[in-house]
Design an enzyme around this catalytic site. Sequence first.
Site, mmCIF file in Angstrom:
data_model
loop_
_atom_site.group_PDB
_atom_site.id
_atom_site.type_symbol
_atom_site.label_atom_id
_atom_site.label_comp_id
_atom_site.label_asym_id
_atom_site.label_seq_id
_atom_site.Cartn_x
_atom_site.Cartn_y
_atom_site.Cartn_z
ATOM 1 C CB CYS A 2 -39.848 -1.765 56.219
ATOM 2 S SG CYS A 2 -40.885 -3.199 56.561
ATOM 3 N NE ARG A 27 -37.320 1.026 51.489
ATOM 4 C CZ ARG A 27 -36.207 0.562 50.924
ATOM 5 N NH1 ARG A 27 -35.634 1.230 49.954
ATOM 6 N NH2 ARG A 27 -35.668 -0.558 51.342
ATOM 7 C CD1 TRP A 75 -46.232 -3.610 51.931
ATOM 8 C CD2 TRP A 75 -44.852 -5.357 52.038
ATOM 9 N NE1 TRP A 75 -46.737 -4.599 51.114
ATOM 10 C CE2 TRP A 75 -45.906 -5.674 51.161
ATOM 11 C CE3 TRP A 75 -43.855 -6.311 52.266
ATOM 12 C CZ2 TRP A 75 -45.995 -6.912 50.515
ATOM 13 C CZ3 TRP A 75 -43.938 -7.535 51.622
ATOM 14 C CH2 TRP A 75 -45.006 -7.818 50.754
ATOM 15 C CG ASN A 99 -36.510 -3.770 54.616
ATOM 16 O OD1 ASN A 99 -37.557 -4.388 54.442
ATOM 17 N ND2 ASN A 99 -35.720 -3.416 53.624
ATOM 18 N N GLY A 100 -36.967 -6.699 56.394
ATOM 19 C CA GLY A 100 -36.558 -8.063 56.044
ATOM 20 C C GLY A 100 -37.402 -9.083 56.781
ATOM 21 C CD GLU A 479 -46.643 -3.055 32.654
ATOM 22 O OE1 GLU A 479 -46.547 -4.162 33.205
ATOM 23 O OE2 GLU A 479 -46.329 -1.999 33.222
ATOM 24 C CE LYS A 483 -48.154 -0.684 36.129
ATOM 25 N NZ LYS A 483 -46.964 -1.367 35.719
ATOM 26 C CD GLU A 486 -49.081 -2.298 39.809
ATOM 27 O OE1 GLU A 486 -48.481 -2.728 40.798
ATOM 28 O OE2 GLU A 486 -48.500 -2.068 38.735
ATOM 29 C CG HIS A 502 -57.743 -21.612 22.581
ATOM 30 N ND1 HIS A 502 -58.008 -22.807 21.941
ATOM 31 C CD2 HIS A 502 -57.067 -20.843 21.695
ATOM 32 C CE1 HIS A 502 -57.492 -22.759 20.714
ATOM 33 N NE2 HIS A 502 -56.928 -21.578 20.542
ATOM 34 C CE LYS A 602 -41.056 1.670 42.164
ATOM 35 N NZ LYS A 602 -41.911 1.532 40.969
#
Length: 607
Positions: A2, A27, A75, A99-100, A479, A483, A486, A502, A602
Amino acid sequence: MCGIIGIVGKQPVAERLIESLKRLEYRGYDSAGIAGVVGQGRVERRRAQGKIKALEAVVAEQPLVATTGIGHTRWATHGAPNLKNAHPHTAGRVTLVHNGIIENFAELKAELLAAGRTFESDTDTEVIAQLIDAELATGLAPLTAFKATLDRLTGAYALAVLIEGDDNLILGARRGSPLVVGEGEGEMFLGSDALAVGPFTNRVIYLEEGDYVALTHQGHEIHDASGARVQRAVRVVPASAVMLEKGNYRHFMEKEIHDQPDGCQRTISAYVDALSSTAAVPGDIDFAALERIQIVACGTSFIAGVVGKYLIEQLADLPVDVEIASEFRYRQPALRPGALVIAMSQSGETADTLAALRYCKSKGMKSAVVVNAQESTMAREVDVVWPIHCGPEIGVASTKAFTAQVSVMIALAVAAAKQRGKIDDAEEQRLVKVLLEAPRLIAEAIGLEDAIKDIAADVAKARDVLYLGRGPMSALALEGALKLKEISYIHAEGYAAGELKHGPIALVDDKTPIVILAPYDSWFEKSASNMSEVMARGGQVIFVTDTEGVKHAPAGAKVVVTAPASDPLVSTLVMSAPIQLLAYHVAVVKGADVDQPRNLAKSVTVE
Ligand code: M6R
């Protein structure tokens, strides 16, 4: 994670809080809220579910007239992302933002309920407000009540607290989540990072783990975890306001993709001596004496670590293990003091990476971090800091931090190879020159944007997308898939192309775009064979190669993207732009919220 802002100010605070929250929105953006001291020590709140825009509308309807206040963008961890769980939370005289995660909140809540207290939210945060209020009710002064509460909390927190009856006071504390104090002229600020206080001051104090602080107009009083009064250094942070503007770009992600030549240039310059064309890695790491390297990281930073493994092992013959930090920290890995741990992290605050780093340190390993936030917790806890110099990254999807991290990995590989006698002076000079050329090639690759935009409309219709590559391109395949999923919410998988037979080949049909990453390197022929196998089964191949590869590629790809040819040392840097641009333009076609994709934050400062 947050975002937090607190202002003990002289001017109307509501607009200033909102201005800061807009900078912090990257955030978290599940809900937002502000609170201010509105007169005679009374505190009022304004909150809204969703983004800061929604909060702005609430404040426009019900103005908050105050000069001291706190703000938060959330968040969600405990409790759904709705209005009742939006911060600030109030209990009696106390209003606060957090935040936490408070790990012992259930036990504390049970105790408070038993004492007759009632709760209005499902959050762990409200427990903190209730505890402080209970301590105040016993007659303790605000700072003492605050400290008594902090001593009962297990878990991570950054806090900003208003106390009804104290117009000129904000309390703050940090453990496990960063918090900074900003010094203004006759006013003081508290923020979850330097960006939060950036619009108001560039004089910043980074609180240490366990610190708590009382802010007033007159100044600040900082105490360490033991309660002792302490002084912390004031740093002048470079004015980064300009770097936080999108300029002519629609999204931060787009801007950050375009920032990459500069970001890599600045980073590379810090790790090589351009005059002598030698690697000049800062810090006193003796690569010749090292037995192995352990890289720990999450997400895109993990993938940068995988690229590093390929290069360091190949060039320097130095064993490198790379592991996802959330697995590493709990599996009791066998570690030896002769190894170096390298944490890779854009933010320097990712909870799992930090825990993995601390675990390695507890086993006597020397430690380093490749990091963007140079004042972050990781940067302060390691023996050697290897900064990336790409500037603040705001888009949730990491782009320029990735290529800057890879740039550092390349410089480390060359330095390690030289120190270990695996390359001579001439080869070192050749490789450094290749590295110095990379920013120009990245810029050329970004020039493929229009061609990639054309492909995006088709890819946007897909339900699944497969990314394949060999060698370091297998990391880039991961990657590319990360990308895409998300920011566009399309299911995507990245595979080492040799794994195709496989299992993943079963996914191949005429509706699934298959992105094959194949510069003309020692793996090219194998990747080209995989392309033929895919096409033989009707697969729609997007073949991302270079000017050499295009001459040797089998015919039949639906689309060929031709990046500039590059030495294998830097091909991951050059090939990054096309996959980032593809994800970006697919997300734009789909109308997705590129910079703030759903459910993501983030930096993940909680487990
Ligand atoms: O700040 P960090 O580099 O430690 O963050 C690690 C991941 O959370 C981050 O790379 C994440 O995967 C990004 N959203 C990827 O674009």
